[in-house]
Design a protein around this motif. Structure first.
Motif, PDB file in Angstrom:
ATOM      1  N   ARG A 136       0.855  -1.185   0.000  1.00  0.00           N
ATOM      2  CA  ARG A 136       0.000   0.000   0.000  1.00  0.00           C
ATOM      3  C   ARG A 136       0.889   1.233   0.000  1.00  0.00           C
ATOM      4  NH1 ARG A 136      -4.399  -0.311   4.575  1.00  0.00           N
ATOM      5  NH2 ARG A 136      -2.576  -0.546   5.930  1.00  0.00           N
ATOM      6  N   VAL A 137       0.657   2.127  -0.968  1.00  0.00           N
ATOM      7  CA  VAL A 137       1.536   3.285  -1.147  1.00  0.00           C
ATOM      8  C   VAL A 137       0.705   4.543  -1.394  1.00  0.00           C
ATOM      9  CG1 VAL A 137       3.320   4.340  -2.600  1.00  0.00           C
ATOM     10  CG2 VAL A 137       3.411   1.880  -2.099  1.00  0.00           C
ATOM     11  N   ILE A 138       1.070   5.635  -0.705  1.00  0.00           N
ATOM     12  CA  ILE A 138       0.553   6.962  -1.023  1.00  0.00           C
ATOM     13  C   ILE A 138       1.630   7.706  -1.796  1.00  0.00           C
ATOM     14  CG2 ILE A 138      -0.181   9.203  -0.117  1.00  0.00           C
ATOM     15  CD1 ILE A 138      -1.429   7.785   2.236  1.00  0.00           C
ATOM     16  N   ASP A 139       1.243   8.272  -2.911  1.00  0.00           N
ATOM     17  CA  ASP A 139       2.142   8.982  -3.817  1.00  0.00           C
ATOM     18  C   ASP A 139       1.716  10.454  -3.786  1.00  0.00           C
ATOM     19  OD1 ASP A 139       3.416  10.022  -6.081  1.00  0.00           O
ATOM     20  OD2 ASP A 139       3.298   8.119  -7.144  1.00  0.00           O
ATOM     21  N   ILE A 140       2.346  11.272  -2.918  1.00  0.00           N
ATOM     22  CA  ILE A 140       1.877  12.634  -2.699  1.00  0.00           C
ATOM     23  C   ILE A 140       2.754  13.652  -3.429  1.00  0.00           C
ATOM     24  CG2 ILE A 140       3.117  12.883  -0.489  1.00  0.00           C
ATOM     25  CD1 ILE A 140       0.586  14.517   0.436  1.00  0.00           C
ATOM     26  N   SER A 141       2.103  14.511  -4.226  1.00  0.00           N
ATOM     27  CA  SER A 141       2.791  15.550  -4.977  1.00  0.00           C
ATOM     28  C   SER A 141       2.523  16.912  -4.337  1.00  0.00           C
ATOM     29  CB  SER A 141       2.287  15.587  -6.427  1.00  0.00           C
ATOM     30  OG  SER A 141       2.466  14.362  -7.068  1.00  0.00           O
ATOM     31  N   GLY A 142       3.508  17.821  -4.423  1.00  0.00           N
ATOM     32  CA  GLY A 142       3.296  19.150  -3.888  1.00  0.00           C
ATOM     33  C   GLY A 142       4.342  20.145  -4.344  1.00  0.00           C
ATOM     34  N   ASP A 143       3.945  21.438  -4.347  1.00  0.00           N
ATOM     35  CA  ASP A 143       4.880  22.486  -4.745  1.00  0.00           C
ATOM     36  C   ASP A 143       5.156  23.477  -3.619  1.00  0.00           C
ATOM     37  OD1 ASP A 143       2.540  24.013  -4.611  1.00  0.00           O
ATOM     38  OD2 ASP A 143       3.003  25.146  -6.435  1.00  0.00           O
ATOM     39  N   GLY A 144       4.796  23.097  -2.377  1.00  0.00           N
ATOM     40  CA  GLY A 144       5.031  23.999  -1.260  1.00  0.00           C
ATOM     41  C   GLY A 144       5.112  23.253   0.062  1.00  0.00           C
ATOM     42  N   ASP A 174      14.432  23.269  -7.946  1.00  0.00           N
ATOM     43  CA  ASP A 174      15.467  24.255  -7.640  1.00  0.00           C
ATOM     44  C   ASP A 174      15.213  24.969  -6.307  1.00  0.00           C
ATOM     45  OD1 ASP A 174      13.222  25.532  -8.494  1.00  0.00           O
ATOM     46  OD2 ASP A 174      14.254  26.990  -9.775  1.00  0.00           O
ATOM     47  N   ASP A 175      14.123  24.632  -5.642  1.00  0.00           N
ATOM     48  CA  ASP A 175      13.804  25.223  -4.344  1.00  0.00           C
ATOM     49  C   ASP A 175      14.372  24.308  -3.255  1.00  0.00           C
ATOM     50  OD1 ASP A 175      12.658  26.093  -1.960  1.00  0.00           O
ATOM     51  OD2 ASP A 175      10.772  26.651  -2.913  1.00  0.00           O
ATOM     52  N   LEU A 176      15.541  24.669  -2.736  1.00  0.00           N
ATOM     53  CA  LEU A 176      16.225  23.802  -1.770  1.00  0.00           C
ATOM     54  C   LEU A 176      15.463  23.678  -0.465  1.00  0.00           C
ATOM     55  CD1 LEU A 176      19.960  24.824  -2.366  1.00  0.00           C
ATOM     56  CD2 LEU A 176      18.661  22.921  -3.355  1.00  0.00           C
ATOM     57  N   GLU A 177      14.782  24.738  -0.056  1.00  0.00           N
ATOM     58  CA  GLU A 177      13.997  24.674   1.180  1.00  0.00           C
ATOM     59  C   GLU A 177      12.845  23.687   1.030  1.00  0.00           C
ATOM     60  OE1 GLU A 177      11.216  27.516   4.062  1.00  0.00           O
ATOM     61  OE2 GLU A 177      12.383  28.395   2.424  1.00  0.00           O
ATOM     62  N   LEU A 178      12.164  23.741  -0.110  1.00  0.00           N
ATOM     63  CA  LEU A 178      11.065  22.818  -0.375  1.00  0.00           C
ATOM     64  C   LEU A 178      11.569  21.389  -0.443  1.00  0.00           C
ATOM     65  CD1 LEU A 178       8.166  22.109  -1.200  1.00  0.00           C
ATOM     66  CD2 LEU A 178       8.785  22.718  -3.557  1.00  0.00           C
ATOM     67  N   LEU A 179      12.679  21.179  -1.143  1.00  0.00           N
ATOM     68  CA  LEU A 179      13.241  19.840  -1.252  1.00  0.00           C
ATOM     69  C   LEU A 179      13.621  19.292   0.116  1.00  0.00           C
ATOM     70  CD1 LEU A 179      14.238  17.501  -2.999  1.00  0.00           C
ATOM     71  CD2 LEU A 179      16.388  18.733  -3.313  1.00  0.00           C
ATOM     72  N   ARG A 180      14.235  20.115   0.934  1.00  0.00           N
ATOM     73  CA  ARG A 180      14.618  19.691   2.277  1.00  0.00           C
ATOM     74  C   ARG A 180      13.388  19.339   3.112  1.00  0.00           C
ATOM     75  NH1 ARG A 180      16.709  24.073   3.850  1.00  0.00           N
ATOM     76  NH2 ARG A 180      18.672  23.720   2.728  1.00  0.00           N
ATOM     77  N   TYR A 181      12.344  20.152   2.984  1.00  0.00           N
ATOM     78  CA  TYR A 181      11.106  19.885   3.724  1.00  0.00           C
ATOM     79  C   TYR A 181      10.550  18.510   3.367  1.00  0.00           C
ATOM     80  CZ  TYR A 181       6.276  20.237   5.299  1.00  0.00           C
ATOM     81  OH  TYR A 181       5.060  19.985   5.908  1.00  0.00           O
TER      82      TYR A 181
END
Length: 224
Positions: A136-144, A174-181
């Motif tokens: 069972r997998v949740i595949d969650i997408s987001g831009d923030g 390219d958003d390092l803060e978002l990637l880190r989050y």
């Protein structure tokens, strides 16, 4: 001997227990206020196109017992809406039908913030109605990053995630803060991972890579 033959005949009439499907995969699509109309279209159509790409189509149809797919849109604390109810996919026709639904569905919300903890909780509840599957997998997408409600860690603590893997797709590589989050807050369960799309135009490519990894396992190379 006659009694044994009668018992054997009776057992032969009992249907075999249905085999568990290989994977229940739940897509969580970001429709928060930061996602404009064009980006929304790229997300929905990109997911559909990724599902119908030759490599993913082959991977889905190769799964023993089939794949169960579902999707919901999420944004604020109480803004979650099912875009695709749980649907068993074990044929090309079923996969095309799912892709068409995902590509053409109307947007549920457009003006709310990013309550990713609530989104994850909603996904966990959706699994109560999911078919019985081996994974069972949740595949969650987001831009923030999450900016409303409780954090992902609280969702993982308070909802039923014991047998659920959560993978993330960051839109905005390219958003390092978002990637880190995403890297620090989203992955949950064995072999959970983060995939990155440079922007919404790159969503289809990133989703294709993500799907292949979820269907085949972590050994799949990014270039497939």
């Amino acid at each position: 001997m006659g009694r044994l033959l009668a018992i054997a005949a009776a057992l032969a009439c009992v249907p075999a227990q249905a085999k568990a499907c290989a994977l229940a995969l739940l897509f969580a699509l970001d429709v928060s206020a930061s996602v404009d109309a064009e980006e929304y279209r790229q997300q929905r159509e990109g997911l559909a196109a990724a599902l119908l790409s030759p490599a993913v189509r082959e991977a889905v149809l190769a799964q023993d017992g089939g794949v169960a797919l579902a999707a919901y849109e999420w944004s604020g604390r109480y803004q979650q809406d099912i875009a695709l109810p749980w649907t068993m996919v074990a044929s090309e026709a079923a996969l095309f039908s799912v892709a068409e639904t995902l590509a053409k569905g109307p947007r549920s919300y457009a003006e709310f913030p990013t309550a990713i903890g609530y989104a994850l909780g909603f996904g966990a509840v959706m699994f109560r109605d999911a078919p019985v599957c081996q994974r069972r997998v949740i595949d969650i997408s987001g831009d923030g990053v999450g900016n409303e409600g409780f954090p992902p860690a609280a969702a993982y603590r308070e909802f039923e995630f014991q047998d659920v893997v959560v993978n993330g797709l960051v839109i905005g590589g390219d958003d390092l803060e978002l990637l880190r989050y995403y890297e620090e807050n989203i992955p949950h369960g064995p072999n959970a991972f983060i995939e990155v799309a440079i922007d919404f135009a790159d969503y289809e490519n990133a989703m294709r890579r993500k799907l292949l990894r979820e269907l085949y396992g972590p050994q799949v190379a990014d270039g497939q």
